[in-house]
Design a protein around this motif. Structure first.
Motif, PDB file in Angstrom:
ATOM      1  N   UNK A 249       0.812  -1.218   0.000  1.00 56.92           N
ATOM      2  CA  UNK A 249       0.000   0.000   0.000  1.00 56.92           C
ATOM      3  C   UNK A 249       0.848   1.272   0.000  1.00 56.92           C
ATOM      4  N   UNK A 250       2.144   1.145   0.219  1.00 55.59           N
ATOM      5  CA  UNK A 250       2.986   2.337   0.241  1.00 55.59           C
ATOM      6  C   UNK A 250       3.097   2.912  -1.174  1.00 55.59           C
ATOM      7  N   UNK A 251       3.173   4.214  -1.286  1.00 54.02           N
ATOM      8  CA  UNK A 251       3.248   4.896  -2.573  1.00 54.02           C
ATOM      9  C   UNK A 251       4.691   5.349  -2.816  1.00 54.02           C
ATOM     10  N   UNK A 252       5.295   4.821  -3.880  1.00 56.89           N
ATOM     11  CA  UNK A 252       6.649   5.211  -4.272  1.00 56.89           C
ATOM     12  C   UNK A 252       6.575   6.289  -5.367  1.00 56.89           C
ATOM     13  N   UNK A 253       7.722   6.847  -5.691  1.00 59.71           N
ATOM     14  CA  UNK A 253       7.758   7.922  -6.685  1.00 59.71           C
ATOM     15  C   UNK A 253       7.211   7.435  -8.026  1.00 59.71           C
ATOM     16  N   UNK A 254       7.565   6.211  -8.410  1.00 62.23           N
ATOM     17  CA  UNK A 254       7.097   5.691  -9.693  1.00 62.23           C
ATOM     18  C   UNK A 254       5.593   5.421  -9.704  1.00 62.23           C
ATOM     19  N   UNK A 255       4.983   5.361  -8.519  1.00 63.33           N
ATOM     20  CA  UNK A 255       3.535   5.136  -8.443  1.00 63.33           C
ATOM     21  C   UNK A 255       2.738   6.426  -8.610  1.00 63.33           C
ATOM     22  N   UNK A 256       3.411   7.582  -8.503  1.00 63.66           N
ATOM     23  CA  UNK A 256       2.712   8.866  -8.584  1.00 63.66           C
ATOM     24  C   UNK A 256       2.523   9.249 -10.063  1.00 63.66           C
ATOM     25  N   UNK A 257       1.320   9.478 -10.514  1.00 65.10           N
ATOM     26  CA  UNK A 257       1.104   9.849 -11.917  1.00 65.10           C
ATOM     27  C   UNK A 257       1.780  11.180 -12.253  1.00 65.10           C
ATOM     28  N   UNK A 258       2.336  11.262 -13.451  1.00 61.87           N
ATOM     29  CA  UNK A 258       2.986  12.494 -13.889  1.00 61.87           C
ATOM     30  C   UNK A 258       1.941  13.555 -14.200  1.00 61.87           C
ATOM     31  N   UNK A 259       2.207  14.796 -13.841  1.00 64.39           N
ATOM     32  CA  UNK A 259       1.257  15.859 -14.165  1.00 64.39           C
ATOM     33  C   UNK A 259       1.212  16.125 -15.668  1.00 64.39           C
ATOM     34  N   UNK A 260       0.237  16.903 -16.091  1.00 67.30           N
ATOM     35  CA  UNK A 260       0.091  17.226 -17.511  1.00 67.30           C
ATOM     36  C   UNK A 260       1.290  18.033 -17.998  1.00 67.30           C
TER      37      UNK A 260
END
Length: 362
Positions: A249-260
Motif C-alpha cells: 500500500x505504500x506509494x513510491x515515486x514511480x507510483x505517482x502519476x505524472x502531471x500534464x
C-alpha cells in the motif's frame, strides 16, 4: 513459484494437504487436476492459464460423518531463520487427520490423513503417502509414532548439498510427533508403564539401529534473566513502515502519476576518463521520439557547481574535459521517461582522442 526454483511455498503446502483441485485452461481445453499432479508438472507454458484452485468444504464433509463421531485435526508448522514469517523456511508442513473413538479401547483411531511437507528434499511440496497409509486405522502410541517417523525419514532423502540437512530432517519428525503427541498422552499407559514415551525410546534393548539409540524429539525450556539497566535498548521493534511496505500500500515515486505536460530527464554519462569533449550527437530516430532539449554546462547561467567536498568543488556537468568514467556530461529532456532513457542510450559523445595521455593509476 511453487513449481520451480525449489521455492518452499507455504500456501502450496496447505493446498496440497487439504486435497485442493486446480482448474487449468489451455486454449479451448479445460481440465481439473489435483494439486499434487499440478506440482509434479513442468512449469506452465504461455498458452496455459491457472483459472482457479478449489478447496473442499471440510465442514460439510465432516458434518456428513457426524454419525461416526469423527473429529478433524488440522495443524500447520513453519520454522524459519526469522520468526516473523518474512524469511524462507527451513521446513514447513501441514498435517491433517480424521480421528474417532476406538471401539475396543479408550484410545483414538486415526482415519483418513494427509501429511504435506514443503521443500523437504524435493523441488516442491510433497505428500508422505506411505506414512499416511501406515497410520490409517491405528491407535497412536509411542511405538506406532516411532515407526511412522522412521518411515518418514526413509521416504524423503535429502540431497547432500541441502543446507541444514540434519536439522530439516529432525523438524519433519518433530512436526509429526507433536501433531499426535496429545493423542498418545490421552491414551492408556503402555504395558511398560511409560506415558510420555521418552523412556521407552531410550531403552537400550529397544529400537537399535547399527549400535545407535534412536530417539524422538523432546522439548525443553530455559529461562534467562535479562539485564534491564539499559531498557528498552536491545528490545526487538518493528521497522517503521514495514507493514505498509509489505502490504503493497505504500506509494513510491514511480507510483505517482505524472502531471500534464511533464518533462522527463536522463543523464548522458562519460565513457572516457580525462578526455576533452568536442560535442554530443543524437541519432535522428531519438530526436524524433519526443526529445525536447539537451542541457550541458554551456546552458548553466551561473557556476557549473555540483557539490563541494573537502577535496574541493566538483562540477555538475563535465566542461572542457571529463574527470572520470561515468561523469555527467549532459541531461537529455523528453516527453516521457522511456523516450529520455532510449535517447540518452543512443547519444554519441565525440571525444578528442588525439594526444590523449593515459590516466595515472596509483
Amino acid at each position: 513459484m511453487a513449481q520451480r526454483n525449489h521455492f518452499p511455498s507455504d500456501i502450496a503446502t496447505v493446498l496440497l494437504a487439504v486435497s485442493s483441485l486446480v482448474n487449468l485452461m489451455n486454449g479451448l481445453k479445460s481440465e481439473e487436476i489435483t494439486m499434487e499432479e499440478f506440482l509434479r508438472r513442468h512449469e506452465l507454458d504461455s498458452k496455459s492459464i491457472l483459472v482457479s484452485v478449489k478447496i473442499p468444504d471440510w465442514d460439510r464433509i465432516m458434518s456428513i460423518s457426524l454419525g461416526t463421531k469423527m473429529k478433524l485435526l488440522f495443524e500447520t508448522y513453519r520454522v524459519a531463520p526469522r520468526p516473523l514469517g518474512n524469511a524462507l523456511p527451513y521446513l514447513n508442513a501441514t498435517l491433517m487427520a480424521k480421528i474417532s473413538r476406538c471401539a475396543s479401547s479408550n484410545g483414538m483411531v486415526v482415519g483418513d490423513c494427509r501429511f504435506a511437507f514443503g521443500a523437504y528434499g524435493t523441488k516442491h511440496a510433497i505428500r508422505a503417502t506411505k506414512v499416511e497409509e501406515f497410520l490409517t486405522g491405528k491407535v497412536p502410541s509411542v511405538d506406532v509414532l516411532y515407526e511412522a517417523v522412521k518411515l518418514l525419514r526413509s521416504i524423503v532423502v535429502l540431497d547432500d548439498d541441502t543446507s541444514y540437512l540434519a536439522y530439516r530432517s529432525s523438524l519433519a519428525a518433530g512436526f509429526l510427533f507433536e501433531f499426535f503427541s496429545h493423542l498418545v498422552e490421552g491414551n492408556a499407559e503402555s504395558p511398560n508403564g511409560y506415558v510420555n514415551g521418552y523412556s521407552t525410546l531410550m531403552s537400550p534393548a529397544r529400537h537399535l539401529d547399527h549400535g545407535k539409540v534412536s530417539t524422538l524429539l523432546t522439548s525443553g525450556k530455559q529461562e534467562v534473566e535479562l539485564n534491564k539497566q539499559y531498557h528498552p535498548v536491545g528490545e526487538p521493534i518493528a521497522k517503521s513502515g514495514a507493514v505498509i511496505q509489505a502490504s503493497g500500500e505504500v506509494v513510491y515515486v514511480d507510483d505517482i502519476p505524472s502531471p500534464t505536460n511533464c518533462l522527463h530527464g536522463a543523464f548522458i554519462f562519460s565513457t572516457k576518463p580525462l578526455a576533452p569533449v568536442k560535442g554530443i550527437e543524437l541519432k535522428p530516430k531519438s530526436v524524433a521520439d519526443g526529445v525536447n532539449a539537451v542541457i550541458s554546462f554551456k546552458d548553466i547561467l551561473g557556476e557549473n557547481l555540483g557539490i563541494k567536498t573537502g577535496f574541493g568543488p566538483e562540477p555538475l556537468f563535465a566542461d572542457d574535459f571529463t574527470r572520470c568514467t561515468g561523469q555527467y556530461i549532459a541531461l537529455l529532456v523528453a516527453d516521457t521517461q522511456k523516450h529520455a532513457d532510449m535517447a540518452a542510450d543512443l547519444a554519441v559523445v565525440d571525444y578528442d582522442m588525439e594526444n590523449l595521455e593515459p590516466p595515472i593509476y596509483l
